[in-house]
Design a protein around this motif. Structure first.
Motif, PDB file in Angstrom:
ATOM      1  N   VAL A 134       5.845  20.146  -6.409  1.00 12.34           N
ATOM      2  CA  VAL A 134       5.210  19.849  -7.687  1.00 12.34           C
ATOM      3  C   VAL A 134       5.209  18.339  -7.879  1.00 12.34           C
ATOM      4  N   THR A 135       4.069  17.766  -8.144  1.00  7.89           N
ATOM      5  CA  THR A 135       3.981  16.307  -8.236  1.00  7.89           C
ATOM      6  C   THR A 135       4.002  15.793  -9.667  1.00  7.89           C
ATOM      7  N   GLU A 136       3.764  16.676 -10.660  1.00  7.79           N
ATOM      8  CA  GLU A 136       3.759  16.231 -12.041  1.00  7.79           C
ATOM      9  C   GLU A 136       5.185  16.172 -12.582  1.00  7.79           C
ATOM     10  N   LEU A 137       5.471  15.110 -13.314  1.00 12.02           N
ATOM     11  CA  LEU A 137       6.780  14.960 -13.914  1.00 12.02           C
ATOM     12  C   LEU A 137       6.806  15.613 -15.284  1.00 12.02           C
ATOM     13  N   LYS A 138       7.970  16.132 -15.656  1.00 14.94           N
ATOM     14  CA  LYS A 138       8.156  16.668 -16.995  1.00 14.94           C
ATOM     15  C   LYS A 138       8.078  15.526 -18.006  1.00 14.94           C
ATOM     16  N   PRO A 139       7.704  15.826 -19.251  1.00 15.88           N
ATOM     17  CA  PRO A 139       7.524  14.750 -20.238  1.00 15.88           C
ATOM     18  C   PRO A 139       8.741  13.853 -20.410  1.00 15.88           C
ATOM     19  N   GLY A 140       9.931  14.450 -20.461  1.00 12.30           N
ATOM     20  CA  GLY A 140      11.126  13.634 -20.628  1.00 12.30           C
ATOM     21  C   GLY A 140      11.374  12.718 -19.451  1.00 12.30           C
ATOM     22  N   THR A 141      11.155  13.235 -18.242  1.00  9.66           N
ATOM     23  CA  THR A 141      11.345  12.427 -17.039  1.00  9.66           C
ATOM     24  C   THR A 141      10.368  11.255 -17.028  1.00  9.66           C
ATOM     25  N   ALA A 142       9.099  11.557 -17.291  1.00  7.70           N
ATOM     26  CA  ALA A 142       8.080  10.506 -17.292  1.00  7.70           C
ATOM     27  C   ALA A 142       8.365   9.457 -18.354  1.00  7.70           C
ATOM     28  N   ASP A 196       8.223   1.957 -21.977  1.00  6.92           N
ATOM     29  CA  ASP A 196       9.002   0.866 -22.549  1.00  6.92           C
ATOM     30  C   ASP A 196       9.729   1.320 -23.804  1.00  6.92           C
ATOM     31  N   ASP A 197       9.217   2.374 -24.457  1.00  8.40           N
ATOM     32  CA  ASP A 197       9.851   2.878 -25.673  1.00  8.40           C
ATOM     33  C   ASP A 197      11.275   3.337 -25.403  1.00  8.40           C
ATOM     34  N   ALA A 225      13.413   2.314 -23.058  1.00  5.83           N
ATOM     35  CA  ALA A 225      14.287   1.166 -22.881  1.00  5.83           C
ATOM     36  C   ALA A 225      14.550   0.470 -24.206  1.00  5.83           C
ATOM     37  N   SER A 226      13.532   0.352 -25.025  1.00  5.24           N
ATOM     38  CA  SER A 226      13.689  -0.299 -26.331  1.00  5.24           C
ATOM     39  C   SER A 226      14.628   0.506 -27.222  1.00  5.24           C
ATOM     40  N   GLU A 227      14.472   1.829 -27.201  1.00  3.55           N
ATOM     41  CA  GLU A 227      15.337   2.681 -28.002  1.00  3.55           C
ATOM     42  C   GLU A 227      16.788   2.567 -27.555  1.00  3.55           C
ATOM     43  N   ALA A 228      17.010   2.576 -26.240  1.00  6.93           N
ATOM     44  CA  ALA A 228      18.373   2.470 -25.731  1.00  6.93           C
ATOM     45  C   ALA A 228      19.014   1.160 -26.175  1.00  6.93           C
ATOM     46  N   ARG A 229      18.291   0.075 -26.056  1.00  3.18           N
ATOM     47  CA  ARG A 229      18.828  -1.220 -26.491  1.00  3.18           C
ATOM     48  C   ARG A 229      19.115  -1.211 -27.993  1.00  3.18           C
ATOM     49  N   GLU A 230      18.249  -0.554 -28.754  1.00  2.00           N
ATOM     50  CA  GLU A 230      18.445  -0.492 -30.201  1.00  2.00           C
ATOM     51  C   GLU A 230      19.708   0.285 -30.550  1.00  2.00           C
ATOM     52  N   THR A 273      21.195   3.593 -11.855  1.00  2.00           N
ATOM     53  CA  THR A 273      20.987   2.251 -12.396  1.00  2.00           C
ATOM     54  C   THR A 273      21.566   2.194 -13.814  1.00  2.00           C
ATOM     55  N   ALA A 274      21.515   1.026 -14.414  1.00  2.00           N
ATOM     56  CA  ALA A 274      22.111   0.854 -15.739  1.00  2.00           C
ATOM     57  C   ALA A 274      21.127   1.230 -16.840  1.00  2.00           C
ATOM     58  N   VAL A 275      21.603   1.938 -17.836  1.00  2.00           N
ATOM     59  CA  VAL A 275      20.810   2.188 -19.036  1.00  2.00           C
ATOM     60  C   VAL A 275      20.669   0.859 -19.777  1.00  2.00           C
ATOM     61  N   PRO A 276      19.471   0.491 -20.200  1.00  2.00           N
ATOM     62  CA  PRO A 276      19.284  -0.797 -20.881  1.00  2.00           C
ATOM     63  C   PRO A 276      20.211  -0.939 -22.085  1.00  2.00           C
ATOM     64  N   GLY A 277      20.895  -2.062 -22.148  1.00  2.00           N
ATOM     65  CA  GLY A 277      21.796  -2.346 -23.252  1.00  2.00           C
ATOM     66  C   GLY A 277      23.232  -1.970 -23.001  1.00  2.00           C
ATOM     67  N   ALA A 278      23.480  -1.118 -22.015  1.00  2.00           N
ATOM     68  CA  ALA A 278      24.835  -0.610 -21.799  1.00  2.00           C
ATOM     69  C   ALA A 278      25.793  -1.702 -21.326  1.00  2.00           C
ATOM     70  N   ILE A 279      25.371  -2.482 -20.350  1.00  2.00           N
ATOM     71  CA  ILE A 279      26.265  -3.510 -19.798  1.00  2.00           C
ATOM     72  C   ILE A 279      26.599  -4.544 -20.869  1.00  2.00           C
ATOM     73  N   ALA A 280      25.622  -4.940 -21.646  1.00  2.00           N
ATOM     74  CA  ALA A 280      25.862  -5.923 -22.706  1.00  2.00           C
ATOM     75  C   ALA A 280      26.853  -5.388 -23.732  1.00  2.00           C
ATOM     76  N   PHE A 281      26.765  -4.087 -24.041  1.00  2.00           N
ATOM     77  CA  PHE A 281      27.696  -3.507 -25.002  1.00  2.00           C
ATOM     78  C   PHE A 281      29.106  -3.477 -24.431  1.00  2.00           C
ATOM     79  N   VAL A 282      29.260  -3.078 -23.184  1.00  2.00           N
ATOM     80  CA  VAL A 282      30.580  -3.094 -22.544  1.00  2.00           C
ATOM     81  C   VAL A 282      31.161  -4.499 -22.573  1.00  2.00           C
ATOM     82  N   ASN A 283      30.356  -5.483 -22.247  1.00  2.00           N
ATOM     83  CA  ASN A 283      30.828  -6.864 -22.261  1.00  2.00           C
ATOM     84  C   ASN A 283      31.242  -7.286 -23.663  1.00  2.00           C
TER      85      ASN A 283
END
Length: 238
Positions: A28-36, A42-43, A45-50, A113-123
């Motif tokens: 199956v080549t189509e990705l599920k909505p959550g995966t895609a 960009d939303d 990544a932006s949400e995670a940082r928020e 890989t790192a979730v956006p914002g996670a490393i900065a929060f740990v630091n």
């Protein structure tokens, strides 16, 4: 098809996860909505940082009341600190679902890989005088590879996080309540008595104690890919 061509095709198939996971059927080549969404938007990544910005703001507002070394934050790992969307892409494209053996194989690749914002929060937590604690439902047999993967992301035990609690498999329950309760004692035997939690960060409802103040729990939207998502409306764009 000649015998030589058939043999070559068989060898290629043996080297591909798609062949082994689908029994020879077309993947199956189509990705599920959550995966895609997690993979391409960009939303996300932006949400995670928020979310991590909100966790930082909350922690900053309350940590000043505590001496350095007397408080901690608890973070889940998968889809909170570590992004495993590449594993989910493989599942979607081969028409399969989560299995403990394929998940184990993925963790051994140490490729999250790192979730956006996670490393900065740990630091931030470390610089503010707190302890970082990871409580994950990864299995104890996956702990070594997990710590290597975290090191690849720049997070080292003792320097960037103090405690990492996995669960025994298959005996231990997936509920994290008992492990949450262990954290103060684990910090005490390391020389940090009387510590308190200031915040929890996760992507599922079980990533905080049942009686925890919801205003001090910060939820990463995982696109409803796993578990019981804590996002009120997955893929919501907040």
């Amino acid at each position: 098809m000649t015998k030589l061509v058939k043999l070559a095709a068989s060898l290629v198939c043996l080297g591909l996860a798609a062949c082994t996971h689908t029994g020879g059927m077309e993947p199956v080549t189509e990705l599920k909505p959550g995966t895609a969404w997690v993979l391409n938007s960009d939303d996300w990544a932006s949400e995670a940082r928020e979310v991590f910005a909100e966790a930082t703001q909350h922690t900053d507002a309350v940590e000043g009341e505590r001496p350095d070394g007397s408080w901690y934050v608890v973070l889940d790992l998968d889809e909170t600190v570590m992004n495993n969307v590449a594993y989910q892409v493989q599942l979607d494209r081969t028409g399969t679902s989560y299995q403990s053996d394929t998940w184990f194989d993925w963790t051994q690749q140490e490729a999250a890989t790192a979730v956006p914002g996670a490393i900065a929060f740990v630091n931030y937590v470390n610089s503010a005088g707190g302890h970082v604690v990871f409580v994950t439902n990864r299995r104890d047999t996956e702990q070594l590879a997990t710590e290597v993967n975290l090191a690849k992301l720049g997070l080292l035990r003792g320097r960037d996080f103090r405690v990492l609690l996995t669960r025994a498999s298959p005996e231990a329950p997936s509920s994290k309540e008992a492990r949450f309760a262990l954290v103060p004692d684990m910090l005490e035997v390391q020389g940090y008595p009387d510590t308190v939690a200031l915040a929890y960060v996760g992507d599922a409802k079980g990533d905080r104690p049942a009686e925890w103040n919801s205003e001090a729990f910060f939820c990463i939207d995982n696109g409803a890919m796993y578990g019981d998502p804590c996002a009120s409306v997955p893929l919501s764009g907040r």
